[in-house]
Design a protein around this motif. Structure first.
Motif, PDB file in Angstrom:
ATOM      1  N   GLY A   1       0.763  -1.234   0.000  1.00 17.15           N
ATOM      2  CA  GLY A   1       0.000   0.000   0.000  1.00 17.15           C
ATOM      3  C   GLY A   1       0.798   1.292   0.000  1.00 17.15           C
ATOM      4  N   PHE A   2       2.089   1.216  -0.339  1.00 21.59           N
ATOM      5  CA  PHE A   2       2.915   2.423  -0.362  1.00 21.59           C
ATOM      6  C   PHE A   2       3.112   2.983  -1.769  1.00 21.59           C
ATOM      7  N   LEU A   3       2.722   2.254  -2.785  1.00 21.54           N
ATOM      8  CA  LEU A   3       2.835   2.688  -4.177  1.00 21.54           C
ATOM      9  C   LEU A   3       1.566   2.255  -4.890  1.00 21.54           C
ATOM     10  N   SER A   4       0.910   3.202  -5.551  1.00 21.41           N
ATOM     11  CA  SER A   4      -0.317   2.841  -6.267  1.00 21.41           C
ATOM     12  C   SER A   4       0.017   2.042  -7.519  1.00 21.41           C
ATOM     13  N   GLN A   5      -0.905   1.175  -7.907  1.00 21.41           N
ATOM     14  CA  GLN A   5      -0.704   0.389  -9.123  1.00 21.41           C
ATOM     15  C   GLN A   5      -0.578   1.302 -10.333  1.00 21.41           C
ATOM     16  N   LYS A   6      -1.322   2.403 -10.328  1.00 27.37           N
ATOM     17  CA  LYS A   6      -1.285   3.355 -11.440  1.00 27.37           C
ATOM     18  C   LYS A   6       0.129   3.911 -11.631  1.00 27.37           C
ATOM     19  N   HIS A   7       0.764   4.302 -10.535  1.00 29.43           N
ATOM     20  CA  HIS A   7       2.121   4.861 -10.649  1.00 29.43           C
ATOM     21  C   HIS A   7       3.153   3.769 -10.907  1.00 29.43           C
ATOM     22  N   HIS A   8       2.925   2.586 -10.369  1.00 33.15           N
ATOM     23  CA  HIS A   8       3.797   1.446 -10.670  1.00 33.15           C
ATOM     24  C   HIS A   8       3.799   1.176 -12.169  1.00 33.15           C
ATOM     25  N   ASP A   9       2.617   1.229 -12.767  1.00 38.33           N
ATOM     26  CA  ASP A   9       2.482   0.919 -14.191  1.00 38.33           C
ATOM     27  C   ASP A   9       3.067   1.999 -15.101  1.00 38.33           C
ATOM     28  N   ARG A  10       3.411   3.158 -14.542  1.00 42.73           N
ATOM     29  CA  ARG A  10       4.035   4.225 -15.333  1.00 42.73           C
ATOM     30  C   ARG A  10       5.553   4.059 -15.421  1.00 42.73           C
ATOM     31  N   LEU A  11       6.083   2.981 -14.849  1.00 42.00           N
ATOM     32  CA  LEU A  11       7.488   2.634 -15.015  1.00 42.00           C
ATOM     33  C   LEU A  11       7.551   1.508 -16.040  1.00 42.00           C
ATOM     34  N   TYR A  12       8.121   1.793 -17.199  1.00 39.21           N
ATOM     35  CA  TYR A  12       8.159   0.829 -18.299  1.00 39.21           C
ATOM     36  C   TYR A  12       9.448   0.027 -18.213  1.00 39.21           C
ATOM     37  N   ILE A  13       9.327  -1.282 -18.428  1.00 37.61           N
ATOM     38  CA  ILE A  13      10.461  -2.189 -18.236  1.00 37.61           C
ATOM     39  C   ILE A  13      10.581  -3.101 -19.438  1.00 37.61           C
ATOM     40  N   SER A  14      11.814  -3.253 -19.924  1.00 38.23           N
ATOM     41  CA  SER A  14      12.055  -4.182 -21.013  1.00 38.23           C
ATOM     42  C   SER A  14      13.517  -4.594 -21.022  1.00 38.23           C
ATOM     43  N   GLU A  15      13.793  -5.698 -21.674  1.00 34.87           N
ATOM     44  CA  GLU A  15      15.166  -6.159 -21.876  1.00 34.87           C
ATOM     45  C   GLU A  15      15.688  -5.722 -23.245  1.00 34.87           C
ATOM     46  N   SER A  16      14.850  -5.039 -24.018  1.00 35.02           N
ATOM     47  CA  SER A  16      15.200  -4.633 -25.386  1.00 35.02           C
ATOM     48  C   SER A  16      15.058  -3.126 -25.543  1.00 35.02           C
ATOM     49  N   PRO A  17      16.103  -2.439 -26.027  1.00 32.41           N
ATOM     50  CA  PRO A  17      15.992  -0.995 -26.227  1.00 32.41           C
ATOM     51  C   PRO A  17      14.857  -0.587 -27.155  1.00 32.41           C
ATOM     52  N   SER A  18      14.694  -1.293 -28.275  1.00 28.77           N
ATOM     53  CA  SER A  18      13.646  -0.913 -29.225  1.00 28.77           C
ATOM     54  C   SER A  18      12.259  -1.154 -28.634  1.00 28.77           C
ATOM     55  N   ASP A  19      12.086  -2.248 -27.887  1.00 33.39           N
ATOM     56  CA  ASP A  19      10.808  -2.527 -27.246  1.00 33.39           C
ATOM     57  C   ASP A  19      10.510  -1.478 -26.173  1.00 33.39           C
ATOM     58  N   LEU A  20      11.515  -1.112 -25.389  1.00 25.43           N
ATOM     59  CA  LEU A  20      11.317  -0.120 -24.344  1.00 25.43           C
ATOM     60  C   LEU A  20      10.928   1.228 -24.941  1.00 25.43           C
ATOM     61  N   LEU A  21      11.609   1.620 -26.008  1.00 24.87           N
ATOM     62  CA  LEU A  21      11.289   2.888 -26.667  1.00 24.87           C
ATOM     63  C   LEU A  21       9.865   2.863 -27.224  1.00 24.87           C
TER      64      LEU A  21
END
Length: 194
Positions: free
Chosen positions: A155-175
């Motif tokens: 309960g210290f981080l909202s799911q909405k703000h968590h989902d605004r951090l984008y994660i990938s192992e690929s530069p092109s996918d992340l972009l």
């Protein structure tokens, strides 16, 4: 808003795995291919240097932002498209946040974490609406990603703000994820009549 400049936060060391340098070069080539300018901390050492050198070697544009305390020959990259000198670290972070349209963290140390978390926090506070992402090279950020999920569960981080951090192992996918998030955010903004 299109993504024309990306601030990349990464280590002033190269790390123990060759994969970090390989990924820095891959990210650099992705930026050049997509005609996205690099904004970074202005150093010639570590992953920072690998990233900047690769972008420059392939005709891309690089802006470095360096605080006065690090403006020494052993550290500063003098062959950039533009080098901005600022009084200290607070001004460096603010300038990079202002210059860039998006933010990516690669493997690095506590400085990298400080910078990417500040960019993400400013987004949570509504200071900017720019996407923030992690380039997760060989699982480097796996433990952090799990910890962030713990923040949500507790309960210290909202799911909405968590989902605004984008994660990938690929530069092109992340972009691509970051570009899509920008388009979705623009649509919400336009639909709201702001």
């Amino acid at each position: 808003m299109t993504i024309q400049r990306i601030a990349v936060y990464c280590g002033s060391k190269i790390g123990l795995s060759d994969a970090y340098q390989v990924m820095a070069r891959e990210l650099a080539m992705t930026l050049v291919d997509e005609r996205v300018e690099l904004v970074f901390g202005g150093g010639k050492v570590g992953l920072m240097g690998v990233l900047a050198d690769t972008v420059l070697a392939h005709g891309g544009k690089v802006t470095g932002v360096i605080p006065s305390g690090l403006d020494i020959d052993e550290v500063v990259h003098k062959d950039l498209t533009e080098l901005v000198k600022v009084p200290g670290m607070h001004q460096r972070k603010a300038m990079m946040l202002d210059l860039a349209d998006a933010f990516i963290a690669m493997p690095g140390g506590i400085g990298t974490m400080d910078e990417i978390f500040e960019a993400w926090t400013w987004g949570q506070l509504g200071i900017h609406t720019k996407p923030v992402g992690l380039l997760n090279v060989e699982g480097y950020f796996d433990s952090l990603i799990e910890y962030l999920s713990t923040m949500v569960r507790q309960g210290f981080l909202s799911q909405k703000h968590h989902d605004r951090l984008y994660i990938s192992e690929s530069p092109s996918d992340l972009l691509e994820k970051m570009r899509l998030s920008n388009k979705q955010h623009e649509t919400i903004w336009l639909d709201s009549g702001v």
